[in-house]
Design an enzyme around this catalytic site. Structure first.
Site, PDB file in Angstrom:
ATOM      1  N   LYS A 193     -21.649 -18.896  -9.970  1.00 22.00           N
ATOM      2  CA  LYS A 193     -20.800 -18.894 -11.173  1.00 22.00           C
ATOM      3  C   LYS A 193     -19.384 -18.485 -10.796  1.00 22.00           C
ATOM      4  CE  LYS A 193     -23.789 -19.647 -14.563  1.00 22.00           C
ATOM      5  NZ  LYS A 193     -23.759 -20.606 -15.623  1.00 22.00           N
ATOM      6  N   TYR A 207       0.859  -1.183   0.000  1.00 26.72           N
ATOM      7  CA  TYR A 207       0.000   0.000   0.000  1.00 26.72           C
ATOM      8  C   TYR A 207       0.893   1.230   0.000  1.00 26.72           C
ATOM      9  CZ  TYR A 207      -4.218   2.658   0.817  1.00 26.72           C
ATOM     10  OH  TYR A 207      -5.234   3.558   0.703  1.00 26.72           O
TER      11      TYR A 207
HETATM   12  O1  LIG Z   1     -26.162 -21.534 -16.608  1.00 29.76           O
HETATM   13  C1  LIG Z   1     -26.481 -22.667 -16.246  1.00 29.76           C
HETATM   14  O2  LIG Z   1     -25.710 -23.394 -15.631  1.00 29.76           O
HETATM   15  C2  LIG Z   1     -27.862 -23.167 -16.473  1.00 29.76           C
HETATM   16  C3  LIG Z   1     -28.428 -22.771 -17.782  1.00 29.76           C
HETATM   17  O3  LIG Z   1     -27.846 -21.624 -18.320  1.00 29.76           O
HETATM   18  C4  LIG Z   1     -29.894 -22.549 -17.646  1.00 29.76           C
HETATM   19  O4  LIG Z   1     -30.359 -21.438 -17.970  1.00 29.76           O
HETATM   20  O5  LIG Z   1     -30.590 -23.454 -17.248  1.00 29.76           O
END
Ligand SMILES: O=C(O)C[C@H](O)C(=O)O
Ligand SMILES: NC(=O)c1ccc[n+]([C@@H]2O[C@H](COP(=O)([O-])OP(=O)(O)OC[C@H]3O[C@@H](n4cnc5c(N)ncnc54)[C@H](O)[C@@H]3O)[C@@H](O)[C@H]2O)c1
Length: 484
Positions: A168, A113
């Site tokens: 995700k 920093y």
């Molecule tokens: O994104 C996913 O893992 C699932 C897929 O895109 C969905 O819409 O069912």
């Protein structure tokens, strides 16, 4: 037939009499109610009672509450607490930021920093390209949504979309070491979304658009690709198309057909279906018949939607019209990315010999896979409780790993085809392909590195100019690869 699964797993804490039959009575009550016990722990034992944590899978939230009601009805049994294990996993969120550098003393602080950091800022100000080497940009992806098309839940808004985006991000890290961060935007206006992504782009090496409704998603992606010098990928479109193309390559191998001879029906011409059709077109099937909620897509239908008009122009060579049943009659392949329960066993029976059925609508497929199986040779779904699970997670982590490693500025169809071949190759070979094994498991840790390498190579092969380090004021020895 749905079976009780871990998505509806509960832990019930009960007090029961300390009799020899107590455990058996509790287990039988759950069995009679249709639950599946996965753990049984005595957490307290007293002269007059035991306290037990019973963990079991149910079919739904209502079923879980039915199971606990049945336990409470047993003589001498008192239900103390019910914990929904899916909600427990989400308490406080699923991801966090951690420091990659030591911050133990003044010395560390002076480098990580202020005042040390100022020299690094100046270096980047003099040469913005250095941001890739000296900041998180090099290994960071924004997972951007407006919450308008989340899973099968629809338009649930940005806050409600956050658990999916966190998921995700967790998968990006787990499978490919990519630092992804959810960016849930409080707008569903195309111009505002584009501007917002443009404004945050300096921090990231790539943008992953997620669960943005069609047709808005097509324009947002196209315009961001034009504006930004980092790759922009819409997972619902391209992640799906990559995995489907790879799975289809192996399914065709199982049935011994060439794609050039196949008529392929794609049901659903939204985000996923449109991208699948466009990627399939590179493989030149005999024909593709697109079907949406209004039936077979054809040029005479007078669709105003630009995407549908372009799909109509590039498919359906014989100008077929009619329903989904008309479309599948005599077809070799059905790919569904539409809605639940649209296709019957009788429809599949009208398909060509050795039919391939990918019923990918989530959470409920276009046809029950067990029904499809009676007439088709290869069946795949998006479900985890059936073989051949087609899910984007096979594509997006490795895809971005490859893009980031190649310092890619754009995404090409060649990269997507390379990624789909890499997924297919993980299964294809050593005679491992069979009707129940056309795609690797989502837990196969060799998939992401294979996809990453294929994408990295395709990115480098497609590059007109090699990346330059010109102008960097950074000591050269630090400029080279880092491990993640
Ligand atoms: O994104 C996913 O893992 C699932 C897929 O895109 C969905 O819409 O069912
Ligand atoms: N398994 C996977 O990996 C995977 C990946 C992406 C999408 N999906 C699933 O695919 C489905 C579509 O996703 P999307 O993001 O493309 O959605 P979308 O809303 O963009 O598109 C849906 C399409 O389905 C069509 N449709 C709806 N009802 C229909 C009907 N009764 N008959 C024929 N067509 C109908 C619509 O006209 C539209 O073209 C969802 O169920 C999603 O969960 C699965």
């Amino acid at each position: 037939m749905p079976v009780p699964g871990p998505g509806y797993s509960i832990t019930v804490r009960v007090e029961a009499p300390p009799s020899a039959s107590a455990a058996g009575d509790l287990a039988s009550a759950i069995g009679r109610a249709g639950g599946v016990i996965t753990a049984f722990d005595v957490v307290e034992s007293h002269a007059d009672r035991i306290v037990v944590d019973i963990t079991c899978n149910a079919l739904s939230a209502d079923h879980a509450s039915d199971i606990t009601d049945r336990l409470g009805e047993l003589p001498g049994v008192k239900v103390r607490k019910i914990s929904d294990r899916t909600f427990l996993v989400h308490l406080g969120g699923k991801i966090e930021v951690s420091s990659r550098v030591a911050l133990a003393n003044r010395d560390d602080l002076s480098r990580a920093y202020t005042p040390g950091v100022a020299r690094v800022c100046t270096a980047i100000a003099e040469n913005p390209e250095d941001a890739r080497r000296l900041t998180i940009k090099r290994n960071s992806v924004a997972v951007v949504t407006d919450g308008s098309a989340v899973l099968g839940l629809g338009n649930i808004g940005p806050e409600a979309a956050l658990p999916v985006m966190e998921g995700k991000a967790a998968l990006f890290k787990k499978f490919a070491g990519v630092n992804a961060w959810p960016v849930c935007l409080d707008t569903q206006d195309t111009e505002e979304i584009i501007r917002a992504v443009e404004l945050i782009a300096p921090v990231y090496g790539g943008i992953n658009l997620e669960d943005i409704a069609a047709p808005r998603c097509f324009e947002i992606e196209a315009r961001l690709r034009d504006k930004l010098n980092i790759p922009v990928f819409h997972d619902d479109q391209h992640g799906t198309a990559i995995v489907v193309l790879g799975a289809l390559r192996n399914a065709l191998r199982v049935v011994g057909k060439n794609i050039e001879d196949c008529r392929i029906v794609v049901c659903g011409v939204g985000a996923a279906g449109s991208a699948i059709i466009r990627l399939l077109q590179h493989k030149k099937p005999a024909d593709i018949i697109a079907v949406d909620i209004d039936g077979i897509v054809h040029s005479g239908r007078g669709d105003e939607d630009e995407n549908l008009r372009s799909i109509a122009a590039g498919t359906n060579v014989d100008g077929r019209t009619g329903t989904l049943s008309d479309a599948v009659n005599g077809a070799d392949v059905f790919i569904g990315v539409s809605a639940p329960n649209l296709l019957s066993g009788d429809d599949v029976a009208t398909m060509h010999d050795d039919a391939i059925v990918f019923a990918l609508a989530n959470p409920d497929p276009e046809i029950d896979p067990l029904e499809a199986q009676q007439h088709a040779k290869v069946v795949a779904t998006g479900r985890s409780d059936y073989p051949n699970q087609i899910n984007n997670v096979l594509a997006f982590p490795g895809f971005f790993r490859g893009l980031l490693d190649a310092h890619a500025h754009e995404i090409t169809d060649d990269m997507m085809i390379a990624a789909s071949n890499a997924i297919a190759d993980v299964v294809d070979g050593e005679e491992r392909v069979n009707p129940s094994f056309i795609v690797p498991s989502v837990f196969d840790t060799t998939v992401a590195p294979a996809v990453a390498e294929a994408v990295r190579k395709a990115a480098i092969a497609g590059r007109t100019e090699q990346p330059s380090h010109g102008g960097s004021s950074m000591p050269w020895s630090m400029a080279e690869d880092l491990d993640y």
